[in-house]
Design a protein around this motif. Structure first.
Motif, short mmCIF file in Angstrom:
data_model
loop_
_atom_site.label_atom_id
_atom_site.label_comp_id
_atom_site.label_asym_id
_atom_site.label_seq_id
_atom_site.Cartn_x
_atom_site.Cartn_y
_atom_site.Cartn_z
N HIS A 51 -7.91 -1.61 -6.95
CA HIS A 51 -8.86 -0.85 -6.14
C HIS A 51 -8.24 0.27 -5.30
O HIS A 51 -8.99 1.12 -4.81
CB HIS A 51 -9.64 -1.81 -5.22
CG HIS A 51 -10.31 -2.90 -5.97
ND1 HIS A 51 -11.42 -2.69 -6.76
CD2 HIS A 51 -10.02 -4.22 -6.08
CE1 HIS A 51 -11.80 -3.83 -7.31
NE2 HIS A 51 -10.95 -4.78 -6.92
N LYS A 52 -6.95 0.24 -5.09
CA LYS A 52 -6.26 1.25 -4.26
C LYS A 52 -6.96 1.44 -2.91
O LYS A 52 -7.15 2.55 -2.44
CB LYS A 52 -6.17 2.59 -4.99
CG LYS A 52 -5.35 2.57 -6.26
CD LYS A 52 -3.91 2.34 -5.98
CE LYS A 52 -3.10 2.47 -7.27
NZ LYS A 52 -1.93 1.67 -7.25
N ASP A 53 -7.34 0.34 -2.29
CA ASP A 53 -8.05 0.38 -1.01
C ASP A 53 -7.17 -0.21 0.09
O ASP A 53 -7.17 -1.42 0.32
CB ASP A 53 -9.37 -0.40 -1.13
CG ASP A 53 -10.23 -0.29 0.11
OD1 ASP A 53 -9.75 0.19 1.16
OD2 ASP A 53 -11.40 -0.72 0.03
N PRO A 54 -6.41 0.65 0.80
CA PRO A 54 -5.50 0.14 1.83
C PRO A 54 -6.24 -0.53 2.99
O PRO A 54 -5.73 -1.49 3.58
CB PRO A 54 -4.73 1.37 2.30
CG PRO A 54 -5.55 2.53 1.88
CD PRO A 54 -6.33 2.11 0.68
N SER A 65 6.40 -1.87 -5.19
CA SER A 65 5.89 -3.15 -4.71
C SER A 65 6.93 -4.26 -4.88
O SER A 65 8.09 -4.05 -4.61
CB SER A 65 4.57 -3.48 -5.38
OG SER A 65 3.88 -4.42 -4.59
N ILE A 101 0.79 -1.23 0.00
CA ILE A 101 0.00 0.00 0.00
C ILE A 101 0.83 1.28 0.00
O ILE A 101 0.31 2.33 -0.39
CB ILE A 101 -1.02 0.02 1.16
CG1 ILE A 101 -0.34 0.03 2.52
CG2 ILE A 101 -1.98 -1.12 1.04
CD1 ILE A 101 -1.30 0.12 3.69
N ASN A 102 2.08 1.21 0.40
CA ASN A 102 2.91 2.43 0.46
C ASN A 102 4.05 2.44 -0.54
O ASN A 102 4.56 3.50 -0.86
CB ASN A 102 3.48 2.63 1.87
CG ASN A 102 2.41 2.84 2.89
OD1 ASN A 102 1.44 3.55 2.64
ND2 ASN A 102 2.55 2.22 4.05
N TYR A 131 -4.83 -4.41 -4.63
CA TYR A 131 -4.46 -3.01 -4.40
C TYR A 131 -4.23 -2.27 -5.72
O TYR A 131 -4.61 -1.11 -5.86
CB TYR A 131 -3.23 -2.89 -3.50
CG TYR A 131 -3.04 -1.46 -3.06
CD1 TYR A 131 -3.87 -0.90 -2.10
CD2 TYR A 131 -2.08 -0.65 -3.65
CE1 TYR A 131 -3.74 0.42 -1.72
CE2 TYR A 131 -1.94 0.67 -3.28
CZ TYR A 131 -2.78 1.20 -2.32
OH TYR A 131 -2.66 2.52 -1.95
N ILE A 132 -3.64 -2.92 -6.70
CA ILE A 132 -3.46 -2.31 -8.01
C ILE A 132 -4.81 -1.90 -8.59
O ILE A 132 -4.97 -0.81 -9.13
CB ILE A 132 -2.71 -3.26 -8.97
CG1 ILE A 132 -1.25 -3.40 -8.56
CG2 ILE A 132 -2.80 -2.74 -10.41
CD1 ILE A 132 -0.51 -4.49 -9.31
N GLU A 177 5.84 2.40 -3.92
CA GLU A 177 5.53 2.69 -5.32
C GLU A 177 5.87 1.51 -6.21
O GLU A 177 5.24 1.29 -7.24
CB GLU A 177 6.31 3.92 -5.79
CG GLU A 177 5.86 5.21 -5.14
CD GLU A 177 6.68 6.39 -5.62
OE1 GLU A 177 7.30 6.29 -6.69
OE2 GLU A 177 6.69 7.41 -4.93
#
Length: 192
Positions: free
Chosen positions: A173-176, A101, A96-97, A170-171, A99
């Protein structure tokens, strides 16, 4: 008379790895690599080879770094469950943090399907990852931190595939919060 270019090959591989990691294999140009490595293209070809050979070396370098990290974690005197829990939380933070991965996941999808050498390096890395997780889980079971009625090999495989799924989720939905909740659920399942 032509001047021989001397450079620290390990440092150059590290710098090239960072470029491949950030941009991916296909989006990385030879110029990106030579700029990062601070060498000219003829020096690259004369010492390492072409872009593909450099990429193979970078993937091997990346997996060697991971192996060293796993070995240090396994040698820790801390509780195996604490080491495993920290590892899971760090994986979540990277997803999640970070860039960039995971280079292994990126490379598996982008290159390993078409390059047997990269596939073999990543397959060996995956086996080491599974072994690392298996050993931690087994140690936690031996200490009574995880119930020993579970199969540590299955749990290791499950975590490895689940972690890749978190990365994909995460890619998309970008939902941490979603990723953190899935990690907490996985840890909860381990410690029931």
């Amino acid at each position: 008379m032509a001047r021989n270019v001397e450079f620290d090959e390990a440092l150059a591989i590290q710098k090239a790895m960072e470029v491949f990691w950030k941009k991916g294999y296909n989006a990385t140009s030879l110029r990106d690599l030579t700029d990062a490595m601070q060498i000219n293209s003829s020096s690259l070809y004369n010492t390492i080879g072409d872009k593909q050979e450099l990429f193979v070396r970078c993937v091997q370098h990346y997996t060697n770094i991971r192996k060293k990290d796993w070995d240090l974690r396994l040698a820790s005197e801390r509780s195996p469950l604490a080491v495993l829990t920290d590892y899971i939380h760090e994986a979540v933070n990277i997803i999640i943090n970070g860039e960039d991965s995971c280079m292994a996941v990126k490379s598996a999808f982008e290159v390993a399907t078409n390059d047997e050498r990269v596939k073999q390096i990543l397959a060996a890395d995956d086996q080491r990852s599974n072994r690392f997780l298996y050993d931690l889980i087994q140690k936690a079971m031996d200490k009574g931190e995880i119930k020993n009625d579970e199969d540590p090999a299955l749990l290791a495989d499950y975590f490895n595939s689940t972690w890749t799924g978190w990365y994909e989720s995460y890619i998309l939905h970008k939902d941490p919060v979603k990723i953190k909740r899935m990690a907490a659920y996985f840890i909860k399942q381990l410690t029931k």
